[in-house]
Write a protein that holds these residues in place. Sequence first.
Motif, short mmCIF file in Angstrom:
data_model
loop_
_atom_site.label_atom_id
_atom_site.label_comp_id
_atom_site.label_asym_id
_atom_site.label_seq_id
_atom_site.Cartn_x
_atom_site.Cartn_y
_atom_site.Cartn_z
N GLU A 241 0.82 -1.20 0.00
CA GLU A 241 0.00 0.00 0.00
C GLU A 241 0.87 1.26 0.00
N THR A 242 1.98 1.22 0.75
CA THR A 242 2.88 2.37 0.79
C THR A 242 3.46 2.67 -0.58
N SER B 193 0.81 4.04 -2.96
CA SER B 193 0.45 5.42 -2.67
C SER B 193 1.49 6.39 -3.20
N GLN C 170 1.20 6.73 -6.95
CA GLN C 170 0.09 7.56 -7.38
C GLN C 170 0.44 9.04 -7.28
N ARG D 186 -6.02 4.44 0.82
CA ARG D 186 -6.31 5.00 -0.49
C ARG D 186 -6.74 6.45 -0.39
N GLN E 238 -5.77 8.43 1.83
CA GLN E 238 -4.55 9.20 2.13
C GLN E 238 -3.84 9.62 0.84
N ALA E 239 -3.79 8.71 -0.13
CA ALA E 239 -3.16 9.06 -1.40
C ALA E 239 -3.95 10.14 -2.13
N THR F 8 0.08 10.50 5.48
CA THR F 8 -0.41 11.38 4.42
C THR F 8 0.54 12.55 4.22
N LEU G 23 3.53 11.54 2.12
CA LEU G 23 3.14 11.51 0.71
C LEU G 23 3.14 12.92 0.13
#
Length: 676
Positions: free
Chosen positions: A29-30, A33, A36, A424, A426-427, A464, A467
């Motif tokens: 997931e990291t 993200s 993306q 998701r 968070q992205a 978040t 990112l």
Amino acid sequence: MASETESPTEGVLIGEGTAPVDLTDQIEETDESFAQVSQVQTVINHIHGNIGGASFGISGSHSKSRRTSGPISQYEIAEARTCFVRHASYMDAAERLKNGNMVALIGNAGTGRRTAALNLLDDFVGAQRHVVELSPAYTLEKLVAREYRKAYGYLLCDWPMDDVDGSIVGFHVREIRRRVRDAGAYLVITGTATSLPEGDQIPWLPPLACDVLRAHQVAPEVADEVATQITADHAMNDVVTLARDLASGVPLDKALGRLESAGRRDVVAWFDGPRTRGELFEMAAMAFAAGLSENGFESLLARLESIAGIGEEKADGISADDPMPSRRLLRLAEGSLFSLSPRRRLEFKVEGHRTHVMRELYQRHGMRLWDPVTEWLHECAALRDPSVQAEIARGVAVLASVAGYSYVESTFLTPWARGRGVMRGQATAAMAISWLCLDETTRPEVLRTVTSWTRSSAARPKFTATLAWSGELGIRFPMEAARMLWLQIRDSEKPVRHAEIALARLFAALTEATGNALPILDWLARQISNDRRIGRAVDPLIRAILSVLTARADGVGIPTVTAHLRSRPESAAPLATLWSAVLVKRPHRKDALAALYDAVCAFDERDDDDRDRVRALLAALVETLPEKERPLLAYDLRRYAISRNTDEDRLELLMSLLRIFLSPAALSLNTIGKRP
């Protein structure tokens, strides 16, 4: 802004009884993200590369530089001075700056405040032209504490109002003014509102459009005619672009056509007509999802209509004989605002229409439209579809330009940053942050929001934030990003893999977007050189440095350090300091050697400039390493090169360069020139 202790919105994870979330093991997931956010950054870079600024909104002008703090280039100052009109507001500001060395230009975004500020500072600092932009994260206390240099001009753009008691503000402002004056410096602040006393403010009004046109040598009669076509919706950047078009010989009708493309006439005409609920919700879906494939858009629209209850009253009475309208044809009929690209992507006919559609939707319609749309957006943000999340993020950024940043932050950004489940939302929040950084009015607020997420005690907002720092926010505020990520890595009791990745992504993003990540390389080199921790305690910092040295744009292509050395040869010294810090740590030595080998081999040995860059890097590295480590570097690097099946010519070239820089004492160990 919602605080960590406030009650969360429905579906949001935060609460004093909530168990802490460990994100260190969620590798898939990291990585997804960060990928993306990187994809959105590629789109933003493309926008800057083609038109020199963002075009998703009409508020504000866009500077050529992507960095929003640090020295301002002579090129940008020269651009600002070209055909600049010194009108009444400017002369008032100049008088105030002359008498007090400090002034604030207070007015609406898009009225040319930044350009005026650059002209003011350039007028006063003279031929030396040292102009530095300060981060909007500066508080009154920080402005008091910082050091000001003689004959320097300081610019603080879009400074948000601080919630500080008036008496305290007065004390701080007097001290700031004294320190600036005593240093022989000048400070210009711009904003829509400010905490500064009225005596330090100039109400900023833009010059008349006809004066701007005439300054660009547009014929007076043409300038007067064109000025009647310019409305309050047009930013000063639009007026300047129009003036340059006319001055360069673009026909009047074509130049006015380009100006109208930023207007709202067609959009207002559409909304003034009789519209069904279905048409309005379809337009709302386009405002947030324009750019998706036709099939993808229709799938999202169907879900929005379901949430809004459209068609439910006939669900039980559907007959095979009921007429079925050709929605795809109607969507693109004459008078429509939509178009279909050759790749069958639904788009607005004019990019500027997206902002105007959002404004009309927000101003004309209330909760009956926006409650279903809000619920739909929360669902879309959590979908495992990067293209949908990217467009939703862009749409939310457009919404902020018409509804206000605080509404978007409290309704979407913070709930997504704190959201439950797979990361998701968070992205999507981080991608929206990148888009919001393109608007000068929301950029300072975004910086404060992400800073608060970084300092949060909850894991998801922190994630978040990492990112967001790796994207456009980090490009705009590189030093703030580097400091925040470094502190998170240094002070955490557990490995913070996502912060390490973010630091590497920041280095790659800066190099790709601006060609210059030298300030953060210098800063990192100072941090690692001054850190006195030993043993395992320093491991998190070493891993972070190693992530920077191994960074590649999107994980592929040549190493970022190679690309950076090509654009900034002077970065050899800080890079050598970083490599030296990792090479002396035995558990990380092999990875450091691999990174060094990959970076050096990515250069072209047939190119003289590339050979000079490699020579400079190796010379700096040998100089930086402790003397006892130098012969070991040559030995280990040669062993590693042989293990990679390096051809003899490249191997000999690599070793001959090292041989030049190693001392005679080191060479006496006879580790060079022979296979181990």
